[in-house]
Design an enzyme around this catalytic site. Sequence first.
Site, short mmCIF file in Angstrom:
data_model
loop_
_atom_site.label_atom_id
_atom_site.label_comp_id
_atom_site.label_asym_id
_atom_site.label_seq_id
_atom_site.Cartn_x
_atom_site.Cartn_y
_atom_site.Cartn_z
N GLN A 1 -6.51 44.94 29.85
CA GLN A 1 -5.63 44.11 29.02
C GLN A 1 -5.09 42.95 29.88
OE1 GLN A 1 -5.02 47.87 28.65
NE2 GLN A 1 -6.81 47.44 27.43
N GLY B 1 -12.62 46.09 27.10
CA GLY B 1 -14.06 45.81 27.07
C GLY B 1 -14.33 44.84 28.21
N HIS B 2 -14.93 45.31 29.28
CA HIS B 2 -15.13 44.48 30.48
C HIS B 2 -16.62 44.19 30.62
CE1 HIS B 2 -11.09 45.94 32.38
NE2 HIS B 2 -10.95 45.37 31.20
N ASP C 1 -9.15 39.85 28.32
CA ASP C 1 -10.46 39.19 28.24
C ASP C 1 -10.56 37.96 29.13
OD1 ASP C 1 -11.09 41.13 26.33
OD2 ASP C 1 -10.33 39.88 24.70
N LYS D 1 -12.12 39.90 33.74
CA LYS D 1 -11.83 40.86 34.83
C LYS D 1 -13.08 41.62 35.27
CE LYS D 1 -8.77 42.71 32.06
NZ LYS D 1 -8.70 41.72 30.97
N ARG E 1 -14.19 41.25 17.04
CA ARG E 1 -13.35 40.33 16.25
C ARG E 1 -13.34 38.94 16.89
NH1 ARG E 1 -7.70 43.47 16.27
NH2 ARG E 1 -8.44 43.93 18.37
#
Length: 423
Positions: A223, A40-41, A13, A16, A302
Amino acid sequence: MKMDVLLGLQWGDEGKGKIVDVLAPQYEVVARFQGGPNAGHTLEFDGIKHVLHQIPSGIFRPQILNIIGNGVVLDPIVLKKEIDALEKFSIDYKKNLLISKKATIIIPTHKLLDVALETAKGDKKIGSTLKGIGPTYQDKIGRVALRVGDIHSPNFREKYDTLVEKHKTILSFYSHPLDGLAEMEAQFFAAVEFFKTLNLIDSEYLVNDALNADKKILAEGAQGSLLDVDFGSYPFVTSSTTMAAGVCTGLGVAPSKIGEVFGIFKAYCTRVGSGPFPTELFDVEGEAIRKEGNEFGSTTGRPRRCGWLDLPALRYSIMINGVTQLFMTKADVLNIFEEIKVCTHYELPNGDRIDRLSFEISELHVQPAYKVFKGWNCSLAAVRSYDEFPVKLKDYVSYLEEELQVPIKLVSVGPDRVQTIFR
Ligand code: GDP
Ligand code: IMO
Ligand code: MG
Protein backbone atom coordinates in the site's frame (compact mmCIF):
# COMPACT_ATOMS: atom_id res chain seq x y z
CA MET A 1 23.77 -4.08 10.47
CA LYS A 2 20.55 -2.08 10.06
CA MET A 3 17.48 -2.94 8.06
CA ASP A 4 16.57 -0.79 5.05
CA VAL A 5 12.94 -0.09 4.24
CA LEU A 6 11.26 0.59 0.90
CA LEU A 7 7.75 1.97 1.04
CA GLY A 8 5.18 3.84 -1.03
CA LEU A 9 4.66 7.55 -0.34
CA GLN A 10 1.34 7.94 -2.15
CA TRP A 11 -1.82 5.79 -2.36
CA GLY A 12 -0.04 2.57 -3.37
CA ASP A 13 1.05 1.17 -6.75
CA GLU A 14 4.13 3.39 -6.87
CA GLY A 15 6.19 0.55 -8.39
CA LYS A 16 7.43 -1.03 -5.14
CA GLY A 17 7.55 -4.54 -6.58
CA LYS A 18 9.68 -3.50 -9.54
CA ILE A 19 12.18 -1.60 -7.43
CA VAL A 20 12.46 -4.25 -4.68
CA ASP A 21 13.28 -6.76 -7.43
CA VAL A 22 15.92 -4.38 -8.82
CA LEU A 23 17.53 -3.76 -5.41
CA ALA A 24 17.24 -7.35 -4.18
CA PRO A 25 20.73 -8.47 -5.33
CA GLN A 26 22.17 -6.00 -2.79
CA TYR A 27 20.37 -7.85 0.04
CA GLU A 28 20.29 -11.29 1.62
CA VAL A 29 16.74 -11.10 2.96
CA VAL A 30 13.57 -9.36 1.71
CA ALA A 31 10.64 -9.18 4.14
CA ARG A 32 7.00 -8.06 3.98
CA PHE A 33 5.80 -6.49 7.24
CA GLN A 34 2.13 -5.56 6.73
CA GLY A 35 -0.86 -5.77 4.43
CA GLY A 36 -1.85 -8.92 2.62
CA PRO A 37 -3.41 -9.94 -0.69
CA ASN A 38 -4.77 -6.40 -1.17
CA ALA A 39 -1.27 -5.69 -2.53
CA GLY A 40 -0.37 -6.29 -6.16
CA HIS A 41 3.36 -5.87 -6.84
CA THR A 42 4.38 -6.16 -10.49
CA LEU A 43 7.80 -7.32 -11.67
CA GLU A 44 9.00 -7.38 -15.28
CA PHE A 45 12.18 -8.95 -16.62
CA ASP A 46 13.25 -11.08 -19.62
CA GLY A 47 9.88 -10.42 -21.27
CA ILE A 48 7.99 -11.85 -18.28
CA LYS A 49 5.43 -9.89 -16.26
CA HIS A 50 4.52 -11.26 -12.86
CA VAL A 51 2.24 -9.94 -10.10
CA LEU A 52 2.91 -10.89 -6.46
CA HIS A 53 0.33 -10.35 -3.71
CA GLN A 54 1.74 -11.77 -0.49
CA ILE A 55 5.10 -13.22 -1.46
CA PRO A 56 7.98 -10.70 -1.17
CA SER A 57 9.42 -9.34 -4.41
CA GLY A 58 12.85 -10.92 -3.83
CA ILE A 59 11.48 -14.36 -4.71
CA PHE A 60 12.89 -14.39 -8.26
CA ARG A 61 16.46 -14.04 -6.93
CA PRO A 62 17.52 -17.58 -5.91
CA GLN A 63 20.08 -16.48 -3.29
CA ILE A 64 17.57 -14.42 -1.29
CA LEU A 65 15.45 -15.44 1.69
CA ASN A 66 11.93 -14.02 1.52
CA ILE A 67 10.01 -13.57 4.76
CA ILE A 68 6.31 -12.97 5.27
CA GLY A 69 6.38 -11.26 8.66
CA ASN A 70 4.00 -11.37 11.63
CA GLY A 71 2.39 -8.04 10.64
CA VAL A 72 0.96 -9.54 7.45
CA VAL A 73 -2.58 -10.93 7.10
CA LEU A 74 -2.24 -14.00 4.97
CA ASP A 75 -4.80 -15.79 2.81
CA PRO A 76 -3.74 -19.46 2.41
CA ILE A 77 -5.90 -19.84 -0.73
CA VAL A 78 -4.17 -16.89 -2.41
CA LEU A 79 -0.75 -18.12 -1.22
CA LYS A 80 -1.31 -21.54 -2.76
CA LYS A 81 -2.27 -19.90 -6.09
CA GLU A 82 0.76 -17.62 -5.93
CA ILE A 83 3.09 -20.53 -5.31
CA ASP A 84 1.48 -22.55 -8.12
CA ALA A 85 2.08 -19.61 -10.47
CA LEU A 86 5.78 -19.65 -9.51
CA GLU A 87 6.11 -23.33 -10.44
CA LYS A 88 7.31 -22.62 -13.98
CA PHE A 89 10.18 -20.51 -12.67
CA SER A 90 11.69 -23.46 -10.70
CA ILE A 91 11.82 -21.45 -7.49
CA ASP A 92 12.82 -23.41 -4.42
CA TYR A 93 10.06 -21.87 -2.28
CA LYS A 94 10.45 -24.48 0.47
CA LYS A 95 13.90 -23.04 1.08
CA ASN A 96 13.51 -19.39 0.04
CA LEU A 97 10.12 -18.53 1.47
CA LEU A 98 9.69 -18.30 5.24
CA ILE A 99 6.43 -17.43 6.97
CA SER A 100 5.96 -16.10 10.47
CA LYS A 101 3.88 -18.34 12.71
CA LYS A 102 2.58 -15.10 14.22
CA ALA A 103 1.12 -13.80 10.95
CA THR A 104 -2.69 -13.65 10.98
CA ILE A 105 -4.80 -15.91 8.76
CA ILE A 106 -7.57 -14.59 6.51
CA ILE A 107 -10.44 -17.09 6.56
CA PRO A 108 -13.28 -17.24 3.99
CA THR A 109 -15.82 -15.45 6.18
CA HIS A 110 -13.44 -12.48 6.50
CA LYS A 111 -13.96 -11.96 2.76
CA LEU A 112 -17.75 -12.20 3.09
CA LEU A 113 -17.60 -9.70 5.96
CA ASP A 114 -15.55 -7.33 3.81
CA VAL A 115 -18.32 -7.38 1.19
CA ALA A 116 -21.11 -7.05 3.79
CA LEU A 117 -19.43 -4.09 5.55
CA GLU A 118 -18.66 -2.31 2.27
CA THR A 119 -22.20 -2.84 0.97
CA ALA A 120 -23.62 -1.43 4.20
CA LYS A 121 -21.59 1.75 3.68
CA GLY A 122 -23.44 2.50 0.43
CA ASP A 123 -21.98 5.55 -1.32
CA LYS A 124 -19.54 6.02 1.60
CA LYS A 125 -17.77 2.78 0.69
CA ILE A 126 -13.97 2.68 0.97
CA GLY A 127 -13.45 0.84 -2.30
CA SER A 128 -11.79 -2.07 -0.51
CA THR A 129 -10.16 -4.78 -2.57
CA LEU A 130 -12.57 -7.13 -0.71
CA LYS A 131 -9.72 -9.50 0.16
CA GLY A 132 -10.77 -9.62 3.82
CA ILE A 133 -8.08 -7.24 5.07
CA GLY A 134 -10.17 -4.99 7.36
CA PRO A 135 -12.15 -7.78 9.09
CA THR A 136 -8.98 -9.83 9.65
CA TYR A 137 -7.07 -6.95 11.26
CA GLN A 138 -10.21 -6.26 13.35
CA ASP A 139 -10.08 -9.82 14.68
CA LYS A 140 -6.33 -9.55 15.29
CA ILE A 141 -6.76 -6.42 17.40
CA GLY A 142 -9.89 -7.98 18.97
CA ARG A 143 -7.69 -10.93 20.03
CA VAL A 144 -9.82 -13.62 18.41
CA ALA A 145 -7.94 -14.22 15.14
CA LEU A 146 -6.27 -17.41 13.95
CA ARG A 147 -2.55 -17.24 13.39
CA VAL A 148 -0.34 -19.26 11.07
CA GLY A 149 1.14 -21.29 13.95
CA ASP A 150 -2.38 -22.38 14.94
CA ILE A 151 -2.65 -24.66 11.90
CA HIS A 152 -0.54 -27.26 13.73
CA SER A 153 -2.78 -27.12 16.80
CA PRO A 154 -4.96 -30.23 17.37
CA ASN A 155 -7.94 -27.94 17.97
CA PHE A 156 -7.41 -25.74 14.89
CA ARG A 157 -10.80 -26.78 13.52
CA GLU A 158 -12.48 -25.90 16.81
CA LYS A 159 -10.83 -22.46 16.86
CA TYR A 160 -11.88 -21.97 13.24
CA ASP A 161 -15.49 -22.96 13.93
CA THR A 162 -15.71 -20.60 16.92
CA LEU A 163 -14.54 -17.69 14.78
CA VAL A 164 -16.86 -18.60 11.91
CA GLU A 165 -19.85 -18.73 14.28
CA LYS A 166 -19.04 -15.19 15.40
CA HIS A 167 -18.74 -14.08 11.76
CA LYS A 168 -22.03 -15.71 10.83
CA THR A 169 -23.79 -13.75 13.58
CA ILE A 170 -22.41 -10.51 12.17
CA LEU A 171 -23.25 -11.55 8.59
CA SER A 172 -26.83 -12.32 9.58
CA PHE A 173 -27.08 -8.86 11.20
CA TYR A 174 -26.23 -7.45 7.75
CA SER A 175 -28.54 -10.02 6.07
CA HIS A 176 -25.55 -11.07 4.01
CA PRO A 177 -25.90 -14.42 2.19
CA LEU A 178 -23.42 -17.25 2.77
CA ASP A 179 -23.33 -18.12 -0.94
CA GLY A 180 -20.18 -19.92 -1.98
CA LEU A 181 -18.96 -20.40 1.59
CA ALA A 182 -18.84 -24.21 1.47
CA GLU A 183 -16.71 -24.11 -1.68
CA MET A 184 -14.40 -21.47 -0.22
CA GLU A 185 -14.02 -23.54 2.95
CA ALA A 186 -13.06 -26.62 0.93
CA GLN A 187 -10.38 -24.55 -0.86
CA PHE A 188 -9.28 -23.06 2.46
CA PHE A 189 -8.74 -26.39 4.22
CA ALA A 190 -6.92 -27.83 1.19
CA ALA A 191 -4.68 -24.75 1.20
CA VAL A 192 -4.09 -25.14 4.95
CA GLU A 193 -2.84 -28.72 4.35
CA PHE A 194 -0.44 -27.35 1.74
CA PHE A 195 0.53 -24.58 4.18
CA LYS A 196 1.72 -27.23 6.64
CA THR A 197 4.44 -28.25 4.18
CA LEU A 198 5.91 -24.72 4.11
CA ASN A 199 8.65 -23.24 6.24
CA LEU A 200 6.80 -21.69 9.21
CA ILE A 201 9.09 -19.96 11.70
CA ASP A 202 9.38 -17.37 14.48
CA SER A 203 10.67 -14.85 11.97
CA GLU A 204 11.63 -12.19 14.54
CA TYR A 205 14.54 -14.43 15.59
CA LEU A 206 15.64 -15.01 12.01
CA VAL A 207 15.50 -11.28 11.24
CA ASN A 208 17.43 -10.22 14.35
CA ASP A 209 19.97 -13.05 14.02
CA ALA A 210 20.53 -12.03 10.41
CA LEU A 211 21.10 -8.39 11.40
CA ASN A 212 23.50 -9.46 14.17
CA ALA A 213 25.38 -11.54 11.59
CA ASP A 214 25.74 -8.39 9.43
CA LYS A 215 23.33 -9.63 6.78
CA LYS A 216 21.49 -7.05 4.72
CA ILE A 217 17.71 -7.00 4.93
CA LEU A 218 15.20 -4.97 2.90
CA ALA A 219 11.69 -4.50 4.29
CA GLU A 220 9.11 -4.22 1.48
CA GLY A 221 6.11 -2.03 2.18
CA ALA A 222 2.67 -2.63 0.72
CA GLN A 223 0.00 0.00 0.00
CA GLY A 224 1.22 3.57 0.61
CA SER A 225 1.62 6.13 3.38
CA LEU A 226 -1.57 7.97 2.40
CA LEU A 227 -3.46 4.70 3.04
CA ASP A 228 -1.95 4.30 6.54
CA VAL A 229 -4.60 3.61 9.18
CA ASP A 230 -3.41 6.53 11.37
CA PHE A 231 -2.03 9.08 8.93
CA GLY A 232 -3.87 8.30 5.68
CA SER A 233 -7.10 9.90 4.49
CA TYR A 234 -9.16 8.12 7.17
CA PRO A 235 -11.59 6.36 6.85
CA PHE A 236 -10.54 5.83 3.22
CA VAL A 237 -7.48 3.86 4.22
CA THR A 238 -6.35 0.29 4.64
CA SER A 239 -6.24 -1.36 8.08
CA SER A 240 -2.49 -1.61 8.66
CA THR A 241 0.45 0.61 9.55
CA THR A 242 1.93 1.15 6.11
CA MET A 243 4.59 3.61 7.29
CA ALA A 244 8.16 2.89 8.40
CA ALA A 245 7.09 2.40 12.03
CA GLY A 246 5.11 -0.66 10.88
CA VAL A 247 8.41 -2.44 10.16
CA CYS A 248 9.15 -2.61 13.90
CA THR A 249 5.85 -4.23 14.89
CA GLY A 250 5.48 -6.18 11.65
CA LEU A 251 8.85 -7.90 11.83
CA GLY A 252 9.95 -7.56 15.45
CA VAL A 253 12.88 -5.18 15.02
CA ALA A 254 13.81 -2.24 17.23
CA PRO A 255 13.47 1.32 15.87
CA SER A 256 17.24 1.73 16.32
CA LYS A 257 17.73 -1.07 13.75
CA ILE A 258 16.11 0.87 10.89
CA GLY A 259 18.69 2.15 8.39
CA GLU A 260 17.84 3.78 5.07
CA VAL A 261 14.19 4.56 4.37
CA PHE A 262 13.60 4.54 0.61
CA GLY A 263 10.45 6.47 -0.23
CA ILE A 264 9.03 5.63 -3.64
CA PHE A 265 6.65 7.88 -5.59
CA LYS A 266 5.28 8.14 -9.10
CA ALA A 267 6.05 11.26 -11.14
CA TYR A 268 2.29 11.89 -10.84
CA CYS A 269 -0.41 10.46 -8.51
CA THR A 270 -2.90 7.63 -8.71
CA ARG A 271 -5.48 6.30 -6.32
CA VAL A 272 -7.72 3.26 -6.58
CA GLY A 273 -10.79 3.20 -4.37
CA SER A 274 -12.62 6.12 -2.74
CA GLY A 275 -11.36 9.07 -0.73
CA PRO A 276 -9.92 12.55 -1.14
CA PHE A 277 -7.47 13.17 -3.98
CA PRO A 278 -6.88 16.93 -4.39
CA THR A 279 -4.99 16.80 -7.70
CA GLU A 280 -7.27 14.29 -9.39
CA LEU A 281 -7.91 14.99 -13.09
CA PHE A 282 -11.34 14.31 -14.54
CA ASP A 283 -10.44 15.43 -18.07
CA VAL A 284 -8.49 14.22 -21.09
CA GLU A 285 -5.21 14.71 -19.24
CA GLY A 286 -6.26 12.24 -16.53
CA GLU A 287 -7.39 9.82 -19.21
CA ALA A 288 -4.05 10.25 -21.01
CA ILE A 289 -2.08 9.39 -17.84
CA ARG A 290 -4.27 6.32 -17.26
CA LYS A 291 -3.73 5.11 -20.82
CA GLU A 292 -0.01 5.88 -21.04
CA GLY A 293 0.72 4.56 -17.53
CA ASN A 294 -1.58 1.55 -17.94
CA GLU A 295 -3.15 2.60 -14.66
CA PHE A 296 -5.42 -0.32 -13.89
CA GLY A 297 -5.23 -2.12 -10.52
CA SER A 298 -2.80 -5.08 -10.33
CA THR A 299 -5.09 -6.83 -7.84
CA THR A 300 -8.61 -5.87 -8.93
CA GLY A 301 -8.16 -4.54 -12.50
CA ARG A 302 -10.08 -1.38 -11.54
CA PRO A 303 -9.14 1.83 -13.42
CA ARG A 304 -6.94 3.98 -11.18
CA ARG A 305 -7.85 7.62 -10.60
CA CYS A 306 -5.05 9.81 -11.97
CA GLY A 307 -3.74 13.30 -11.23
CA TRP A 308 -0.67 15.53 -11.01
CA LEU A 309 2.07 15.19 -8.40
CA ASP A 310 1.10 16.61 -5.00
CA LEU A 311 4.04 18.13 -3.08
CA PRO A 312 2.23 18.85 0.24
CA ALA A 313 1.14 15.19 0.37
CA LEU A 314 4.61 13.99 -0.56
CA ARG A 315 6.26 16.17 2.11
CA TYR A 316 3.86 14.76 4.68
CA SER A 317 4.76 11.18 3.75
CA ILE A 318 8.48 12.00 3.82
CA MET A 319 8.03 13.51 7.31
CA ILE A 320 6.13 10.63 8.93
CA ASN A 321 8.49 8.01 7.50
CA GLY A 322 11.84 9.76 7.93
CA VAL A 323 12.64 9.12 4.26
CA THR A 324 16.39 9.27 3.56
CA GLN A 325 16.33 8.61 -0.21
CA LEU A 326 13.65 9.18 -2.81
CA PHE A 327 12.95 6.94 -5.81
CA MET A 328 10.78 8.35 -8.60
CA THR A 329 8.99 5.92 -10.93
CA LYS A 330 7.04 6.17 -14.17
CA ALA A 331 8.82 9.31 -15.39
CA ASP A 332 8.33 7.94 -18.92
CA VAL A 333 4.54 8.22 -18.60
CA LEU A 334 4.91 12.02 -18.66
CA ASN A 335 6.73 11.88 -22.05
CA ILE A 336 3.45 12.62 -23.82
CA PHE A 337 2.76 15.98 -22.19
CA GLU A 338 3.62 19.42 -23.58
CA GLU A 339 3.15 20.75 -20.05
CA ILE A 340 3.56 18.99 -16.73
CA LYS A 341 2.04 20.30 -13.52
CA VAL A 342 3.13 19.95 -9.90
CA CYS A 343 0.89 20.97 -7.00
CA THR A 344 2.88 23.29 -4.74
CA HIS A 345 0.14 24.10 -2.20
CA TYR A 346 -3.64 24.16 -1.83
CA GLU A 347 -6.00 27.13 -1.83
CA LEU A 348 -9.16 27.51 0.22
CA PRO A 349 -12.35 29.00 -1.28
CA ASN A 350 -11.48 32.32 0.48
CA GLY A 351 -8.07 32.39 -1.24
CA ASP A 352 -6.01 31.38 1.82
CA ARG A 353 -3.11 29.11 1.06
CA ILE A 354 -2.34 25.89 2.96
CA ASP A 355 0.33 23.26 2.56
CA ARG A 356 -0.30 20.91 5.48
CA LEU A 357 -2.52 17.81 5.64
CA SER A 358 -4.53 18.77 8.70
CA PHE A 359 -7.30 16.66 10.28
CA GLU A 360 -9.91 18.86 8.57
CA ILE A 361 -8.38 18.88 5.11
CA SER A 362 -10.93 16.61 3.44
CA GLU A 363 -13.75 18.95 4.58
CA LEU A 364 -12.09 22.13 3.36
CA HIS A 365 -12.74 21.86 -0.41
CA VAL A 366 -9.17 22.76 -1.22
CA GLN A 367 -8.10 23.52 -4.77
CA PRO A 368 -4.58 22.60 -5.85
CA ALA A 369 -2.28 25.41 -7.00
CA TYR A 370 0.19 24.34 -9.71
CA LYS A 371 3.63 25.16 -10.98
CA VAL A 372 3.80 24.37 -14.69
CA PHE A 373 6.84 22.82 -16.40
CA LYS A 374 7.56 22.41 -20.09
CA GLY A 375 7.49 18.70 -20.93
CA TRP A 376 10.50 16.88 -22.44
CA ASN A 377 8.25 15.22 -25.04
CA CYS A 378 10.56 12.41 -26.09
CA SER A 379 10.87 8.69 -25.43
CA LEU A 380 12.91 7.48 -22.46
CA ALA A 381 12.62 3.81 -23.46
CA ALA A 382 16.28 3.43 -24.40
CA VAL A 383 17.76 5.74 -21.74
CA ARG A 384 20.20 3.85 -19.49
CA SER A 385 22.03 6.63 -17.61
CA TYR A 386 21.20 9.94 -15.99
CA ASP A 387 23.48 11.74 -18.47
CA GLU A 388 21.14 10.68 -21.29
CA PHE A 389 18.11 12.33 -19.64
CA PRO A 390 16.59 15.25 -21.54
CA VAL A 391 17.45 18.56 -19.85
CA LYS A 392 13.80 19.27 -19.01
CA LEU A 393 13.52 15.98 -17.11
CA LYS A 394 16.73 16.79 -15.23
CA ASP A 395 15.21 20.17 -14.34
CA TYR A 396 12.05 18.45 -13.09
CA VAL A 397 14.09 16.07 -10.88
CA SER A 398 16.25 18.90 -9.52
CA TYR A 399 13.19 21.01 -8.74
CA LEU A 400 11.58 18.16 -6.78
CA GLU A 401 14.78 17.48 -4.86
CA GLU A 402 15.05 21.12 -3.90
CA GLU A 403 11.40 21.27 -2.80
CA LEU A 404 11.45 17.98 -0.91
CA GLN A 405 14.92 18.35 0.59
CA VAL A 406 15.70 14.65 0.09
CA PRO A 407 17.93 13.31 -2.71
CA ILE A 408 16.24 11.49 -5.61
CA LYS A 409 18.63 8.57 -5.99
CA LEU A 410 16.73 6.51 -8.54
CA VAL A 411 14.49 7.29 -11.50
CA SER A 412 12.50 4.54 -13.19
CA VAL A 413 11.71 5.02 -16.89
CA GLY A 414 9.82 1.83 -17.73
CA PRO A 415 8.43 -1.34 -16.15
CA ASP A 416 11.41 -3.56 -16.94
CA ARG A 417 14.28 -4.20 -14.51
CA VAL A 418 16.74 -2.60 -16.92
CA GLN A 419 14.74 0.64 -17.18
CA THR A 420 16.09 1.85 -13.85
CA ILE A 421 18.52 4.74 -13.55
CA PHE A 422 20.60 5.27 -10.39
CA ARG A 423 21.94 8.74 -9.65
P1 GDP B 1 3.33 -1.63 -6.53
O1 GDP B 1 2.04 -2.07 -5.95
O2 GDP B 1 3.88 -0.42 -5.86
O3 GDP B 1 4.35 -2.73 -6.63
O4 GDP B 1 3.00 -1.18 -8.03
P2 GDP B 1 2.08 -1.97 -9.09
O5 GDP B 1 2.84 -3.13 -9.59
O6 GDP B 1 0.72 -2.21 -8.56
O7 GDP B 1 1.88 -0.86 -10.20
C1 GDP B 1 2.95 -0.29 -10.85
C2 GDP B 1 2.77 -0.54 -12.36
O8 GDP B 1 3.66 0.29 -13.09
C3 GDP B 1 3.13 -1.96 -12.77
O9 GDP B 1 2.35 -2.32 -13.88
C4 GDP B 1 4.61 -1.85 -13.17
O10 GDP B 1 4.99 -2.84 -14.12
C5 GDP B 1 4.62 -0.49 -13.78
N1 GDP B 1 5.89 0.27 -13.64
C6 GDP B 1 6.75 0.30 -12.59
N2 GDP B 1 7.71 1.23 -12.82
C7 GDP B 1 7.43 1.78 -14.02
C8 GDP B 1 8.04 2.83 -14.79
O11 GDP B 1 9.02 3.44 -14.41
N3 GDP B 1 7.44 3.15 -15.98
C9 GDP B 1 6.32 2.50 -16.43
N4 GDP B 1 5.81 2.88 -17.60
N5 GDP B 1 5.72 1.52 -15.73
C10 GDP B 1 6.28 1.18 -14.54
P1 IMO C 1 -0.09 -2.08 -3.33
O1 IMO C 1 0.77 -2.79 -2.31
C1 IMO C 1 -3.41 0.60 -4.13
C2 IMO C 1 -6.75 0.55 -1.31
C3 IMO C 1 -8.07 0.01 -1.80
C4 IMO C 1 -9.03 0.80 -0.95
C5 IMO C 1 -8.30 0.89 0.38
C6 IMO C 1 -8.72 -0.18 1.38
O2 IMO C 1 -0.26 -2.84 -4.59
O3 IMO C 1 0.39 -0.68 -3.52
P2 IMO C 1 -8.40 -2.79 1.59
O4 IMO C 1 -8.51 -3.89 0.57
O5 IMO C 1 -7.04 -2.68 2.19
O6 IMO C 1 -9.49 -2.84 2.60
O7 IMO C 1 -8.67 -1.45 0.76
O8 IMO C 1 -6.92 0.74 0.08
N1 IMO C 1 -5.61 -0.38 -1.48
C7 IMO C 1 -4.65 -0.21 -2.40
N2 IMO C 1 -4.52 0.71 -3.37
N3 IMO C 1 -2.45 -0.32 -3.95
C8 IMO C 1 -2.55 -1.23 -2.95
O9 IMO C 1 -1.55 -2.08 -2.65
C9 IMO C 1 -3.71 -1.24 -2.14
N4 IMO C 1 -4.14 -1.99 -1.12
C10 IMO C 1 -5.30 -1.45 -0.71
O10 IMO C 1 -8.25 0.26 -3.17
O11 IMO C 1 -9.15 2.11 -1.45
MG1 MG D 1 0.07 -2.50 -6.57
